[in-house]
Design an enzyme around this catalytic site. Structure first.
Site, PDB file in Angstrom:
ATOM      1  N   ASN A  10      -0.849  21.918  21.693  1.00 40.00           N
ATOM      2  CA  ASN A  10      -1.338  20.725  21.720  1.00 40.00           C
ATOM      3  C   ASN A  10      -3.055  20.688  21.313  1.00 40.00           C
ATOM      4  O   ASN A  10      -3.665  21.214  22.183  1.00 40.00           O
ATOM      5  CB  ASN A  10      -1.217  20.221  23.036  1.00 40.00           C
ATOM      6  CG  ASN A  10      -1.960  19.065  23.743  1.00 40.00           C
ATOM      7  OD1 ASN A  10      -2.231  18.249  22.768  1.00 40.00           O
ATOM      8  ND2 ASN A  10      -1.837  18.756  24.841  1.00 40.00           N
ATOM      9  N   LYS A  12      -4.990  18.173  21.597  1.00 39.43           N
ATOM     10  CA  LYS A  12      -5.817  17.372  22.303  1.00 39.43           C
ATOM     11  C   LYS A  12      -7.030  16.682  21.385  1.00 39.43           C
ATOM     12  O   LYS A  12      -6.455  16.503  20.157  1.00 39.43           O
ATOM     13  CB  LYS A  12      -6.676  18.062  23.479  1.00 39.43           C
ATOM     14  CG  LYS A  12      -5.579  18.896  24.193  1.00 39.43           C
ATOM     15  CD  LYS A  12      -5.994  19.305  25.482  1.00 39.43           C
ATOM     16  CE  LYS A  12      -5.088  20.429  26.372  1.00 39.43           C
ATOM     17  NZ  LYS A  12      -5.361  20.538  27.770  1.00 39.43           N
ATOM     18  N   HIS A  95       2.052  13.769  29.163  1.00 40.55           N
ATOM     19  CA  HIS A  95       1.155  14.848  29.279  1.00 40.55           C
ATOM     20  C   HIS A  95       0.281  14.621  30.677  1.00 40.55           C
ATOM     21  O   HIS A  95      -0.042  13.462  30.947  1.00 40.55           O
ATOM     22  CB  HIS A  95       0.314  15.054  28.249  1.00 40.55           C
ATOM     23  CG  HIS A  95      -0.550  16.189  28.134  1.00 40.55           C
ATOM     24  ND1 HIS A  95      -1.838  16.513  29.095  1.00 40.55           N
ATOM     25  CD2 HIS A  95      -0.297  17.469  27.757  1.00 40.55           C
ATOM     26  CE1 HIS A  95      -2.052  17.574  28.957  1.00 40.55           C
ATOM     27  NE2 HIS A  95      -1.272  18.339  28.157  1.00 40.55           N
ATOM     28  N   GLU A  97      -2.546  14.942  31.549  1.00 43.55           N
ATOM     29  CA  GLU A  97      -3.936  14.075  30.913  1.00 43.55           C
ATOM     30  C   GLU A  97      -3.597  12.764  30.683  1.00 43.55           C
ATOM     31  O   GLU A  97      -4.507  11.811  30.846  1.00 43.55           O
ATOM     32  CB  GLU A  97      -4.603  14.930  29.824  1.00 43.55           C
ATOM     33  CG  GLU A  97      -5.146  16.320  30.270  1.00 43.55           C
ATOM     34  CD  GLU A  97      -5.433  17.234  29.160  1.00 43.55           C
ATOM     35  OE1 GLU A  97      -5.344  16.838  27.733  1.00 43.55           O
ATOM     36  OE2 GLU A  97      -5.737  18.405  29.710  1.00 43.55           O
ATOM     37  N   GLU A 167       4.523  21.770  33.178  1.00 42.87           N
ATOM     38  CA  GLU A 167       2.983  22.154  32.940  1.00 42.87           C
ATOM     39  C   GLU A 167       2.514  21.607  34.400  1.00 42.87           C
ATOM     40  O   GLU A 167       2.076  20.697  34.617  1.00 42.87           O
ATOM     41  CB  GLU A 167       2.223  21.414  32.054  1.00 42.87           C
ATOM     42  CG  GLU A 167       2.916  21.551  30.543  1.00 42.87           C
ATOM     43  CD  GLU A 167       1.798  21.159  29.301  1.00 42.87           C
ATOM     44  OE1 GLU A 167       1.413  21.822  29.086  1.00 42.87           O
ATOM     45  OE2 GLU A 167       1.433  19.910  29.562  1.00 42.87           O
ATOM     46  N   GLY A 173      -5.634  24.026  31.456  1.00 44.02           N
ATOM     47  CA  GLY A 173      -7.093  24.135  31.211  1.00 44.02           C
ATOM     48  C   GLY A 173      -8.031  24.876  32.269  1.00 44.02           C
ATOM     49  O   GLY A 173      -9.233  24.920  32.246  1.00 44.02           O
ATOM     50  N   SER A 213      -2.403  27.347  30.763  1.00 43.02           N
ATOM     51  CA  SER A 213      -3.273  28.314  30.475  1.00 43.02           C
ATOM     52  C   SER A 213      -2.592  29.640  29.820  1.00 43.02           C
ATOM     53  O   SER A 213      -2.679  30.854  30.250  1.00 43.02           O
ATOM     54  CB  SER A 213      -4.147  28.915  31.552  1.00 43.02           C
ATOM     55  OG  SER A 213      -4.897  27.921  32.143  1.00 43.02           O
TER      56      SER A 213
HETATM   57  C1  PEP Z   1      -1.613  21.596  27.700  1.00 46.98           C
HETATM   58  O1  PEP Z   1      -2.820  20.748  27.395  1.00 46.98           O
HETATM   59  O2  PEP Z   1      -0.744  21.190  27.451  1.00 46.98           O
HETATM   60  C2  PEP Z   1      -2.181  22.810  28.238  1.00 46.98           C
HETATM   61  C3  PEP Z   1      -0.955  23.671  28.492  1.00 46.98           C
HETATM   62  O3  PEP Z   1      -3.544  23.210  28.076  1.00 46.98           O
HETATM   63  P1  PEP Z   1      -3.919  24.912  28.451  1.00 46.98           P
HETATM   64  O4  PEP Z   1      -3.116  25.853  27.640  1.00 46.98           O
HETATM   65  O5  PEP Z   1      -5.467  24.757  27.840  1.00 46.98           O
HETATM   66  O6  PEP Z   1      -4.110  24.982  29.662  1.00 46.98           O
END
Ligand code: PEP
Length: 252
Positions: A10, A12, A95, A97, A167, A173, A213
């Site tokens: 992803n 972003k 997601h 976010e 997630e 992040g 992460s």
């Molecule tokens: C994501 O945006 O779905 C995500 C898992 O980000 P990160 O790997 O940076 O934690």
């Protein structure tokens, strides 16, 4: 049945069309012999160029969001048919976010899931609890609400094109990856919810990805868990070497 691993990136709000092409032209040869299914979701503006660059490789290009309607007076929005015409084969929906910054609800996500599946897109539906919910022991309650709400009235036939991404918001992040055991327990619960809705056979065929992460060195241990079928990767998918190392880690 062991599902083929999926590693999804992803991106972003990072990378232009030109940068996406540069990335894919170097990355695709590196993962050419991988048996892993590789998905990349660049920003809307890079989908067309990314899909053209990925043509002939096994990389699928997708979008990070879409509007639930096919068309209409929705300034600034983009529909399932539009991303599909640009070359998207999947879409990430719900997601955290989007839920946090754009106030997306389970009802709204459900409308998008229906519209995306109707358009023939694979849907990666994201679910996961926030830190405060995690601390209060509410993870399963949150997952039940998000899965049941997001998949309301989705038929078994449609669910065949579904991927779930667990997630935990506290891991996105932040550099704080969930332990494989903790992720596995959430994944097993999601599998149970899918079994309640679709029966054991279909539920066992729906891939459940872990996101939060993910790093190359942690991927093999995560992938060993019975209900972890791949990863949704944010930050680490932006660098060719790390994303290729995560793909390699999922192969073993
Ligand atoms: C994501 O945006 O779905 C995500 C898992 O980000 P990160 O790997 O940076 O934690």
């Amino acid at each position: 049945m062991k599902l083929n691993p999926i590693i999804a990136g992803n991106w972003k709000m990072f990378k232009t069309g030109k940068e996406a092409v540069e990335f894919i032209s170097v990355f695709a040869p590196k993962v050419k012999n991988s048996s892993v299914d590789i998905y990349i979701a660049p920003p809307f503006t890079a989908i067309y160029q990314a899909a053209a660059a990925a043509k002939g490789s096994s990389i699928l290009i997708g979008a990070q969001n879409m509007h639930a309607e096919q068309e209409g007076a929705y300034t600034g929005e983009i529909s399932a048919g539009m991303i599909k015409a640009a070359g998207a084969e999947f879409v990430i929906l719900g997601h955290s976010e989007r839920r946090q910054h754009f106030h997306e609800t389970d009802e709204g996500v459900n409308l998008k899931v229906k519209s995306a599946l109707k358009a023939g897109l694979i849907v990666i539906l994201c679910v996961g609890e926030m830190q405060s919910e995690h601390d209060q022991g509410l993870t399963e309650e949150v997952l039940r609400r998000q899965i049941e709400g997001g998949l309301k009235d989705i038929t078994a036939e449609e669910a065949a094109s579904l991927v779930i991404a667990y997630e935990p918001v506290w891991a996105i992040g932040t550099g704080k990856t969930a332990t494989p055991e903790l992720a596995e327990s959430a994944h097993a619960f999601i599998r149970k919810l899918l079994t309640e809705q679709y029966g054991e056979k279909l539920a066992s065929q729906i891939s459940i990805l872990y996101g939060g992460s993910v790093k190359p060195e942690l991927t093999p241990d995560l992938m060993e868990m019975p209900n972890i079928n791949g990863a949704l990767v944010g930050g680490a998918s932006l660098k060719i070497e790390t994303f290729a190392a995560i793909v390699a880690g999922a192969t073993k």
